[in-house]
Design a protein around this motif. Structure first.
Motif: not given
Length: 321
Positions: A158-166, A216-224, A233-236, A245-251
């Protein structure tokens, strides 16, 4: 039977709807009369030829992973299902057998068809709950499994910031309500036209797709959506020590990220985070739902694959049979 048919490697504009032999179940398999199916990235990426050196396809090929339907024939040794059972689930093409999990792999002949054959002993098939309608049952399998795996891996507090890309795709529109229920602050990428929809699903803020606009400084990012070898860029956008966290290829490779973040490639081919029964239970409780962006008939199935690649779509594309 009628099916979406791919006769060789190429773009989805080359797919047709035609007649192919009805597949018959062998030992441990079931035949299902498909009522509805939905489109996933693998349905068009594998026939494109992008992975032909690793996963060669045999042709003619019938795409389609997600489905809902009725058991129409049962092979020898199957005890979990009977003719007439209403089921739903997810299964990948037989060409992916080597990648489909070490135990109880879920494989099929392709669900964009009137009939398909599936392995019966897998956690990725289940009886369809009475409260889950056919279109939702066809749209939910892959996105429901993936959304659950993302949440279990991320451990969002609770309270964490999550960036969702896609965020406007099938997985994004399924996972945003789960993040909102976990009391996270959700920042989602979207077009202006889709912003209201994502806010209604639980996003606190929407931003454009340009990396220059990432927070900037999000706690979690989901790359979809982005290829997993283009995540700098997402890591930044993530704070030091945060989670990507990412779900796409390549590994993805940790050394290519260039930042102090914990990298997770989320792909659960063994049902580690639960299977289709769990997805069905969450759906009937109203905790998990697929957003259906467009609907097609099987006669329009090839066009659905084209639209998946060429058009900006939201949520899942569902094909009724």
């Amino acid at each position: 039977m009628k099916a979406v048919v791919v006769t060789g490697y190429g773009p989805p504009e080359q797919y047709t709807v035609g007649d192919v032999p009805v597949p018959r179940p062998g030992p441990g398999q079931i035949q299902v009369r498909i009522a509805a199916a939905s489109i996933n990235p693998a349905d068009v990426r594998l026939p494109s030829g992008d992975f032909r050196d690793v996963v060669p396809l045999g042709f003619p090929h019938v795409p389609g992973n997600d489905f809902a339907g009725t058991v129409s024939e049962v092979g020898a040794g199957v005890t979990a299902y009977q003719v007439g059972d209403e089921i739903f689930g997810q299964a990948v093409p037989r060409a992916l057998r080597a990648m489909a999990g070490a135990t109880r792999p879920s494989l099929s002949t392709g669900s964009l068809a009137e009939y398909a054959v599936f392995e019966a002993d897998t956690p990725f098939l289940a009886h369809r709950p009475a409260g889950l309608d056919i279109e939702q049952a066809a749209a939910l399998p892959t996105v429901g499994l993936t959304a659950r795996a993302l949440m279990a891996t991320a451990g969002v507090r609770p309270g964490e910031t999550v960036l969702v890309v896609g965020a406007t795709g099938g997985v994004g529109t399924a996972v945003i309500p789960l993040l909102a229920a976990a009391q996270a602050r959700v920042i989602a990428t979207a077009t202006t036209a889709d912003a209201a929809m994502l806010r209604a699903l639980g996003a606190d803020e929407t931003i454009g797709y340009a990396e220059s606009g990432y927070p900037y400084d999000v706690d979690v990012a989901f790359n979809l959506t982005l290829p997993s070898d283009h995540l700098a860029g997402v890591a930044g956008a993530i704070r030091p020590g945060g989670r990507l966290l990412t779900i796409t290829y390549p590994v993805p490779q940790q050394e290519r990220i260039g930042r102090d973040v914990r990298l997770h490639f989320v792909l659960d081919m063994d049902g580690t985070f639960g299977g289709m029964r769990d997805v069905g239970e969450l759906a009937t409780r109203g905790e998990l739902r697929a957003t259906i962006g467009r609907r097609y008939t099987l006669d329009q199935g090839a066009q659905a694959c084209v639209d998946f690649v060429r058009r900006h779509t939201t949520g899942k594309l569902v094909v009724t049979v």
